[in-house]
Scaffold this active site. Structure first.
Site, PDB file in Angstrom:
ATOM      1  N   SER A 137      -2.682   6.633  -0.699  1.00 23.86           N
ATOM      2  CA  SER A 137      -2.736   7.424   0.532  1.00 23.86           C
ATOM      3  C   SER A 137      -3.730   6.842   1.526  1.00 23.86           C
ATOM      4  CB  SER A 137      -3.131   8.861   0.217  1.00 23.86           C
ATOM      5  OG  SER A 137      -2.117   9.527  -0.486  1.00 23.86           O
TER       6      SER A 137
ATOM      7  N   ASP B  44      -0.935  13.311  10.493  1.00 23.92           N
ATOM      8  CA  ASP B  44      -1.717  12.882   9.326  1.00 23.92           C
ATOM      9  C   ASP B  44      -2.376  11.533   9.605  1.00 23.92           C
ATOM     10  OD1 ASP B  44      -2.815  12.804   6.818  1.00 23.92           O
ATOM     11  OD2 ASP B  44      -0.948  12.332   5.765  1.00 23.92           O
TER      12      ASP B  44
ATOM     13  N   HIS C 183      -5.126  13.661   5.427  1.00 26.22           N
ATOM     14  CA  HIS C 183      -5.143  14.511   4.228  1.00 26.22           C
ATOM     15  C   HIS C 183      -6.158  14.026   3.193  1.00 26.22           C
ATOM     16  CE1 HIS C 183      -2.252  11.459   2.589  1.00 26.22           C
ATOM     17  NE2 HIS C 183      -2.874  11.752   1.463  1.00 26.22           N
TER      18      HIS C 183
END
Length: 843
Positions: free
Chosen positions: A790, A694, A646
């Site tokens: 992230s 992901d 992402h």
């Protein structure tokens, strides 16, 4: 009479005129000037003479000025200074004009097309030297010139050029053209693509009464829906219009049974090729690619792009290939034309393409099926033009019917899944099934979708912007009251597995639903039957007090999906044998290439704190986008990183050019090693709505040097299907925000100890957890990853050898550090084969 008057009257009587001398003087010089009286000064009364100035001394005469010559030294200096000033002004003006004309102006290129409905296509239009082509080109160029010379961009408009005039399956002419603007570089930011396109579209006058998309553009009948205009590249303009046409070729195909070859290769130099493919009206083009040899760099330099037009118009891209492949792939146009561009500007080794194209008829994707009265799968449905990638904007309709009301319709997909449509929309097709909306997504395992009705209406609308992967499904009937056979467990994926495989530690359903809500079995340590508890045997955890569950784990047994396989094909029960510090295979293959996390004893921690010490997490990476920290990553080899998909979703973020990787860094801005990112590999099944799959790989442009191995080290990749236990302590690290309400990330590398959460609790909390995800955190919400972390690592230390394992990748969650909402991580052990595909050195 007073005395004065008496004196005058008493003048001698014998006075003669001859005795009087007269002196004539200039009246202008000698006569007094009559001036108005000053304020407060009294005028003399009438009849009374004004007082006379005493005549005693004569006023001295003024000396006349000496005449000075004009061309003296002082005046010459002044004139020379003025001349130099004027010369400097002229020079600066000319210099400014030169710079403004040469360096401060940029050319902007726009590629576009529209359909003219009131002119029929002639074969002569294919010849660009023909009078017919030149005539229609001149007409179109005059119309475009008139549109933009009377617009707000008139002073920037340079020219328009018609590149191609072709037939199309909707009739009329399809005109492809370039528009060129030139404007100062300082004003380039106000030049928007939508503005240029809006000027052209707004110039088309449509009729409200007729309610049609066809309008008048300066006398040309233009279809409003066909107007496309995108910003283009100068290199594309030069290769399609200018003198630099490279290896451009034009093909016209009219035979249905022929394969027209497209082959080109080179071992050095450069390749910039354009293949324009046109079929007869009413047919489509299918391009089949046998092999491509290019440099894998996310299409920054090398690429093969397929367009649904005859010019490189961005919004008409059907597909783009950025990596070498030898797998047969085929693509279908939506009209009777296609453009294939192959670019390899800096050939280091052999580059080229082997492909062919053919003319195919249009297909209607619809069918009505009367399903048999017996349960089971009996036929197949597929996406349009299967096994080709199906084109965008396609539509399929199927109707299924059974004769028994007790039977429903089941669809078995091989790499696809259908779920309820959310508010976000669908990326890979939306489905309307009996008036209910669903979204489709790709995955790497089978699923079954059941409709509990004997009459089913299905409509598939292709929603992808590009051509999408081929889709195949089996159809059949099933018993509505009993979807799975007796003695079977019905998975959330729709599959049916034997009840005996429920809670056996193996993900038989592919979505882990057969392993949820299970009571952990306790091994019968004192009986001879304890071997039946497979998940607890040889898993690296001592479940029996006497350690019996971890004995004889390297004894050779027949291979199955629960055993470890050595390089010489010998298998044993030990589950996590790879790189555990113990040689278990006779050939030593289980410890080959195990250079990860070698210096674990050198790691320092501040237990209970937030800041780390320098070198504490040597695999931690900070990824910077356009110079700013954006995501995290983990070092897995000298030139490869692992991160979250992402972080790179979207056209701008998927381009590796703006990304840099900062390794060996403790404080932001003080990295020991910085490298540009050469390549980004996002998992092909990544779902941006559910964050499934992901995961992404990043290849560095420069491998980090061995001299920095004390501060930069790779973390170990877990073995395939690694089992983890809830409550196990792990660490999440990164430079993200300390709290959810913070506006910016931390300057110093942060760390937080978290616990692995039971998968059943994780699914119960979020509901949309897949087998490729895991949860970690503190249920009280005190410690968690946050925005900016992230892609960073979830590091767990293996007790057997002390090595650090990359168990998870920071993915998503509900807020940050909220009670009862742990963080969600990508489960790395499910992607080990995918990682090895791109990084074989880790095998």
């Amino acid at each position: 009479m007073d005395k004065e008057n008496s004196d005058v009257s008493a003048a001698p009587a014998d006075l003669k005129i001859s005795n009087i001398s007269v002196q004539v003087v200039s009246a202008q010089k000698k006569l007094p000037v009559r001036r108005p009286p000053l304020p407060g000064r009294r005028l003399p009364l009438p009849g009374r003479r004004p007082p006379q100035r005493p005549i005693g001394k004569a006023k001295p005469k003024k000396q006349s000025k000496k005449k000075v010559p004009f061309w003296n030294v002082q005046n010459k200096i002044i004139l020379f200074t003025v001349f130099l000033f004027i010369l400097a002004v002229i020079a600066w003006t000319l210099l400014w004009l030169y710079i403004s004309k040469t360096e401060s102006k940029d050319a902007f290129y726009f590629a576009g097309m529209f359909r003219i409905t009131n002119i029929e296509f002639l074969p002569e239009y294919r010849q660009k030297e023909s009078r017919e082509f030149l005539s229609v080109s001149r007409t179109v160029q005059q119309v475009i010139n008139l549109v933009y010379t009377t617009s707000a961009f008139s002073k920037f408009y340079e020219q328009s050029v018609v590149a191609d005039v072709s037939s199309n399956n909707k009739g009329g002419l399809l005109v492809h053209f370039w528009i060129v603007f030139v404007m100062p570089r300082a004003k380039g930011h106000i030049f928007c693509e939508d503005c240029v396109a809006a000027i052209l579209k707004d110039s088309i006058q449509t009729s409200i009464i007729n309610r049609t998309s066809v309008g008048s553009l300066q006398g040309l009948a233009v279809d409003m829906d066909s107007v496309v205009l995108n910003a283009g590249l100068r290199s594309d303009y030069s290769s399609t219009i200018g003198s630099d046409k490279g290896c451009s070729q034009y093909f016209y195909a009219e035979h249905l049974s022929l394969h027209y070859p497209l082959e080109i290769s080179a071992a050095s130099g450069r390749l910039m090729c354009h293949f324009k493919l046109v079929a007869i009206v009413g047919y489509l083009i299918r391009l089949s690619i046998k092999s491509i040899q290019i440099e894998a760099d996310n299409c920054v330099t090398d690429s093969l792009t397929i367009y649904d037009s005859l010019l490189p118009i961005r919004s008409s891209i059907l597909y783009r290939i950025c990596e070498p492949t030898r797998t047969l792939m085929s693509f279908v146009s939506t009209n009777n034309l296609m453009l294939v561009t192959f670019k390899s500007p800096h050939i280091r080794r052999l580059s080229g393409i082997r492909a062919y194209f053919e003319v195919i008829p249009e297909q209607k994707c619809e069918n009505t099926v009367l399903v048999k009265d017996i349960t089971g799968f009996e036929g197949k449905i597929s996406s349009p033009y299967y096994p080709s990638y199906y084109p965008p904007k396609c539509k399929c309709t199927w109707k299924f019917q059974t004769s028994l009301s007790t039977l429903g319709i089941a669809l078995k997909f091989y790499n696809y899944s259908i779920t309820k449509k959310s508010m976000k929309g669908c990326e890979h097709g939306w489905w309307e099934i009996n008036e209910h909306m669903y979204c489709g997504s790709y995955m790497d395992h089978q699923t079954i979708f059941r409709v509990p009705s004997p009459l089913v209406h299905i409509q598939l609308q292709c929603s992808s912007r590009l051509s999408d992967k081929p889709l195949l499904a089996e159809y059949g009937s099933y018993n509505i009251s009993q979807p799975c056979p007796v003695g079977s467990f019905r998975c959330s994926s729709g599959l049916c597995v034997p009840q005996a495989q429920r809670c056996d530690g193996v993900n038989d359903c592919f979505d882990e639903s057969d392993e949820l809500f299970c009571v952990s079995p306790q091994p019968a340590c004192n009986t001879s039957s304890f071997r039946q508890h497979g998940p607890l045997i040889c898993d690296g955890f001592r479940d029996c007090e006497n350690g019996r569950d971890e004995q004889n784990c390297t004894q050779s047994i027949p291979c199955n999906n629960r055993t470890f396989k050595c390089g010489n094909d010998i298998c044993f029960r030990k589950q996590n044998a790879k790189c555990d510090g113990t040689v278990d295979c006779p050939d030593g293959s289980d410890e080959e290439g195990c250079t990860c996390s070698r210096s674990s004893s050198a790691l320092h921690r501040i237990i209970g704190g937030t800041d780390t010490l320098e070198g504490g997490w040597p695999w931690q990476v900070s990824l910077h986008f356009v110079g700013s920290a954006y995501c995290g990553a983990s070092v897995i080899s000298r030139e490869w990183l692992l991160s979250a998909a992402h972080c790179f979703h979207g056209n701008r973020l998927s381009d590796p050019t703006p990304w840099t990787a900062h390794l060996g860094m403790y404080v932001q801005g003080n990295a020991k090693f910085v490298s540009p990112v050469r390549r980004i590999v996002v998992h092909e099944y990544y779902n941006s709505q559910t964050f499934d799959y992901d995961i992404a790989l990043l290849q560095l442009s420069i491998a980090w040097p061995e001299t920095l191995k004390q501060l930069i080290q790779p973390i170990c990749i877990p073995p395939t299907g690694q089992r983890v236990r809830s409550g196990e302590k792990c660490w999440v690290t990164g430079w993200g925000r300390r709290h959810e309400a913070d506006n910016k990330g931390s300057l110093v590398l942060q760390q937080a100890e978290v616990e692995l959460i039971d998968q059943t609790l994780c699914v119960s909390t979020y509901g949309i957890i897949t087998s490729r995800m895991l949860c970690a955190g503190i249920m009280s919400g005190k410690r968690d990853a946050c925005k900016g972390d992230s892609g960073g690592p979830l590091s767990c230390r293996r007790k057997s050898d002390g090595k650090w394992i990359l168990t998870g990748i920071v993915s998503w969650g509900h807020g940050s550090g909220r009670p009862n909402f742990p963080g969600v991580y990508t489960r790395v052990s499910n992607f080990v084969p995918w990682i090895h595909k791109y990084v074989p050195s880790l095998l």
